[in-house]
Write a protein that holds these residues in place. Structure first.
Motif, PDB file in Angstrom:
ATOM      1  N   ASP A 185      48.209  54.943  28.078  1.00  0.00           N
ATOM      2  CA  ASP A 185      47.203  54.112  28.750  1.00  0.00           C
ATOM      3  C   ASP A 185      47.318  52.641  28.365  1.00  0.00           C
ATOM      4  O   ASP A 185      46.722  51.781  29.025  1.00  0.00           O
ATOM      5  N   ASP A 186      48.057  52.336  27.300  1.00  0.00           N
ATOM      6  CA  ASP A 186      48.253  50.940  26.901  1.00  0.00           C
ATOM      7  C   ASP A 186      49.366  50.262  27.690  1.00  0.00           C
ATOM      8  O   ASP A 186      49.654  49.080  27.453  1.00  0.00           O
ATOM      9  N   ASN A 242      50.087  46.307  27.908  1.00  0.00           N
ATOM     10  CA  ASN A 242      49.044  45.350  28.269  1.00  0.00           C
ATOM     11  C   ASN A 242      48.895  44.284  27.197  1.00  0.00           C
ATOM     12  O   ASN A 242      48.814  43.090  27.495  1.00  0.00           O
ATOM     13  N   THR A 570      44.613  44.384  40.109  1.00  0.00           N
ATOM     14  CA  THR A 570      44.835  43.452  38.992  1.00  0.00           C
ATOM     15  C   THR A 570      45.788  42.321  39.370  1.00  0.00           C
ATOM     16  O   THR A 570      45.499  41.151  39.096  1.00  0.00           O
ATOM     17  N   THR A 585      43.024  41.676  32.394  1.00  0.00           N
ATOM     18  CA  THR A 585      42.899  43.104  32.108  1.00  0.00           C
ATOM     19  C   THR A 585      41.808  43.367  31.080  1.00  0.00           C
ATOM     20  O   THR A 585      41.031  44.323  31.191  1.00  0.00           O
ATOM     21  N   TYR A 586      41.727  42.512  30.077  1.00  0.00           N
ATOM     22  CA  TYR A 586      40.696  42.664  29.046  1.00  0.00           C
ATOM     23  C   TYR A 586      39.299  42.502  29.648  1.00  0.00           C
ATOM     24  O   TYR A 586      38.386  43.284  29.352  1.00  0.00           O
ATOM     25  N   ARG A 589      38.350  45.500  31.696  1.00  0.00           N
ATOM     26  CA  ARG A 589      37.970  46.630  30.847  1.00  0.00           C
ATOM     27  C   ARG A 589      36.524  46.480  30.371  1.00  0.00           C
ATOM     28  O   ARG A 589      35.768  47.457  30.317  1.00  0.00           O
ATOM     29  N   LYS A 590      36.121  45.263  30.034  1.00  0.00           N
ATOM     30  CA  LYS A 590      34.732  45.027  29.623  1.00  0.00           C
ATOM     31  C   LYS A 590      33.759  45.336  30.761  1.00  0.00           C
ATOM     32  O   LYS A 590      32.700  45.944  30.549  1.00  0.00           O
ATOM     33  N   GLU A 593      33.480  49.077  31.148  1.00  0.00           N
ATOM     34  CA  GLU A 593      32.667  49.691  30.099  1.00  0.00           C
ATOM     35  C   GLU A 593      31.178  49.406  30.289  1.00  0.00           C
ATOM     36  O   GLU A 593      30.328  50.219  29.922  1.00  0.00           O
ATOM     37  N   ARG A 599      36.783  51.969  39.035  1.00  0.00           N
ATOM     38  CA  ARG A 599      38.117  52.112  39.598  1.00  0.00           C
ATOM     39  C   ARG A 599      38.047  52.818  40.942  1.00  0.00           C
ATOM     40  O   ARG A 599      37.167  53.654  41.174  1.00  0.00           O
ATOM     41  N   TYR A 610      39.739  47.735  42.020  1.00  0.00           N
ATOM     42  CA  TYR A 610      38.400  47.768  41.439  1.00  0.00           C
ATOM     43  C   TYR A 610      37.378  47.345  42.487  1.00  0.00           C
ATOM     44  O   TYR A 610      37.660  46.535  43.375  1.00  0.00           O
TER      45      TYR A 610
END
Length: 615
Positions: A185-186, A242, A570, A585-586, A589-590, A593, A599, A610
């Motif tokens: 996943d990374d 990433n 992205t 990307t970071y 992800r925030k 969360e 997604r 997204y």
């Protein structure tokens, strides 16, 4: 003297020749001037026999670029013959020392020569074959008895340096090693899919029937660990991760532009520009080239009736040097604490990378077409099929430094300067004079225009032996008078005319400027989180907390773009915002969360997009 102990003579073809006094003078005169030995010449009296330290010197010359030992010369007497020196037994003892006390045995060319009414012993030690290094003093062992020449002395090789020499005997596999802290996943799906797509196009028989997981394993992007789970390899993480620096913090590139000729700063200015570049290889390579382009000098020169830009350094040469550093640097555990450095000074640009030359490539052969020996085979193979700027990151055809050499000569920089030790490899480009146009770029139709005294049509000359060129004074072609229209605008007029329709930026700029403008109906400001429905399962207190939370400017821009277009991937968000991919990307992800977005596809899908999350 036995037949086995007869010293070998230097030979030219079939004719044996001895050292002449003129040749010995030419050998010793520089030492007399410096009053010491040199990098490649060691002088000893040896009146009472061979010096105890001589095996260290033999090891040092063999592990370096070779050297010459002269016995029977007294340094304290001005490098004249030593009284009482007995050449023949010393020559025999030296031959035996090279055979019995050095591993692997050294076979030097030994001469007994006449010099100033006396005799001396001269031994020429050749550089050992890369597969035979390190050459060490047998009774001291490999890790205590291996030496390298440093100016006029012999330094013991470090454990790290010896390990690098031993790598020449077997293919290093550090780039194939698994990074257990990371997961699949990374990896960035679009980079991975770009690699797989290109491999399937080029080799359909091999990759056409493989699943993505099988193809990733075959290419060395991932591997199965002892825990039975797939993990990225070091090569796979560096190419498609990433944020590889989460696991390898110093395996990155730094770019620094200094105001002077070295790193010692004057006037309180340490550097003009400075970046620590993180992310996957395609991203940091692009950012390195952008930083170099931003900081190099660019001139404008007339060629006939046309103006042509001139560049301090050719971008393609910088790219080749950086890609070679990425591909061939040392990735062993002890070297992962060192980054690739790109340093730009007033008169040169240098690229430094951990680890010296590998395999049978030498400083003499590196610029020859086809000269290559790959330390990191898996990484090199991946870079051949990693998309970058409508091509791939690397070709891996052994043409890198021959291409660099041609590009620099064509641009007027002169030849590159290459330096290598066991710890470090560097390539240096000398600055080109941007006030002149190289011959390779001049149009021969306008050669006659060179007679005009107001225009300089001579070819650019790069720095030679470190000498600076004439300071650049590019020809300036002025704009015609009254051709530029100027108009003063208020903040409100500027916003209405140019800014309000820019996706994601208009409302943000309006807020920063303190403008009271109506909110667009088709693109609401998502800082007001009431415009985005939250999951009903969340508590009222949590929703109230989120309603008062402040998004970062980039988060707000991302939400506005997604809200306007419905869904966005992205790559599209990176293109629209201009922010680095790892940063986008970071932030995504925030937002995932926090439940603000969701997604549209499964987590690892290459078609991932997204959208704003609804109740």
């Amino acid at each position: 003297m036995s037949a086995m102990m007869v010293p070998k003579l230097r030979r030219t073809g079939e004719e044996a020749i001895m050292w002449s006094e003129e040749e010995i003078d030419a050998l010793l005169n520089p030492l007399r001037s410096a009053q010491s030995d040199s990098q490649d010449i060691e002088v000893k009296e040896a009146v009472g026999g061979l010096p105890v330290s001589l095996p260290e010197t033999i090891s040092a010359f063999a592990n370096g670029r070779g050297g010459t030992i002269v016995l029977g010369i007294a340094e304290k007497d001005g490098f004249e013959p030593a009284q009482g020196f007995k050449a023949q037994p010393v020559a025999e003892a030296l031959a035996q020392m090279c055979r019995d006390k050095i591993t692997p045995p050294i076979r030097p060319v030994i001469d007994v020569a006449s010099y100033h009414d006396s005799t001396v012993v001269i031994a020429v030690i050749d550089e050992a074959d890369p597969l035979d290094k390190p050459c060490y003093v047998r009774n001291r062992g490999r890790y205590s008895g291996s030496f390298i020449r440093v100016w006029d002395g012999d330094r013991k090789l470090s454990h790290y340096e010896i390990d690098r020499l031993l790598e020449n005997r077997a293919q290093p596999m550090y780039d194939r090693g698994l990074i257990y802290e990371a997961t699949v996943d990374d990896l960035l799906p679009d980079i991975v899919q770009g690699i797989l797509t290109l491999c399937r196009e080029r080799r359909p028989r091999v990759f056409g029937k493989l699943t993505d997981e099988e193809a990733m394993s075959a290419l060395g992007i991932v591997g199965t660990g002892d825990d039975g789970k797939p993990h990225p390899t070091l090569a796979g993480l560096l190419v498609a991760g990433n944020y590889p620096q989460q696991f390898l913090p110093r395996v990155n590139i730094t770019f620094t532009c200094y105001p002077g000729y070295d790193k010692v700063f004057a006037g309180g200015v340490k550097f003009i520009d400075n970046y620590s570049l993180d992310g996957p290889i395609p991203e940091i390579l692009g950012e390195t080239l952008n930083a170099a382009q931003k900081n190099m000098r660019i001139g404008g020169v007339l060629d006939g009736p046309f103006r042509k830009d001139t560049f301090e350094y050719p971008e393609d040469a910088i790219r080749e040097a950086v890609v070679n550093a990425i591909m061939h640097r040392d990735y062993s555990p002890m070297a992962r604490g060192g980054q690739i450095q790109v340093n730009m000074y007033k008169d040169r640009l240098e690229v430094l990378s951990p680890g010296g030359l590998y395999g049978d490539v030498t400083l003499d052969s590196i610029s020859e077409p086809g000269s290559t020996s790959t330390r990191n085979q898996t990484l090199a193979k991946l870079l051949e099929c990693t998309p970058f700027r409508n091509a791939t990151v690397a070709e891996n055809r052994g043409t890198g430094y021959s291409l660099i050499n041609r590009l620099l000569l064509d641009n007027g920089n002169g030849e590159p300067e290459i330096y290598s030790t066991l710890n470090l490899f560097s390539v240096t480009f000398r600055s080109a004079d941007t006030s002149k146009l190289p011959d390779s770029r001049r149009d021969p139709r306008y050669a006659g225009w060179g007679d005009r005294p107001d225009i300089d049509y001579s070819a650019a000359q790069g720095l030679i032996n470190g000498q600076l060129p004439t300071p650049a004074h590019p020809k300036i072609v002025p704009f015609p008078k009254n051709s530029i229209k100027t108009e003063e605008l208020s903040d409100e007029e500027m916003y209405e005319r140019y800014l309000k329709d820019i996706p994601g930026l208009g409302p943000t700029i309006a807020r920063i400027a303190g403008l009271d403008v109506p909110q667009s109906a088709d693109m609401p400001l998502v800082r007001d989180v009431s415009s985005i429905e939250r999951p009903s399962a969340r508590s009222a207190s949590a929703s109230a907390l989120e309603g008062s939370a402040r998004y970062s400017m980039l988060e707000e821009q991302l939400l506005q773009l997604i809200n306007k277009h419905g869904t966005m991937s992205t790559p599209k968000l990176v293109e629209a915002t201009g922010a680095p991919r790892s940063t986008v990307t970071y932030q995504l992800r925030k937002l995932l969360e926090s439940g603000t977005i969701e997604r549209t596809q499964p987590a690892r899908s290459p078609k991932q997009s997204y959208r704003i999350k609804s109740a």
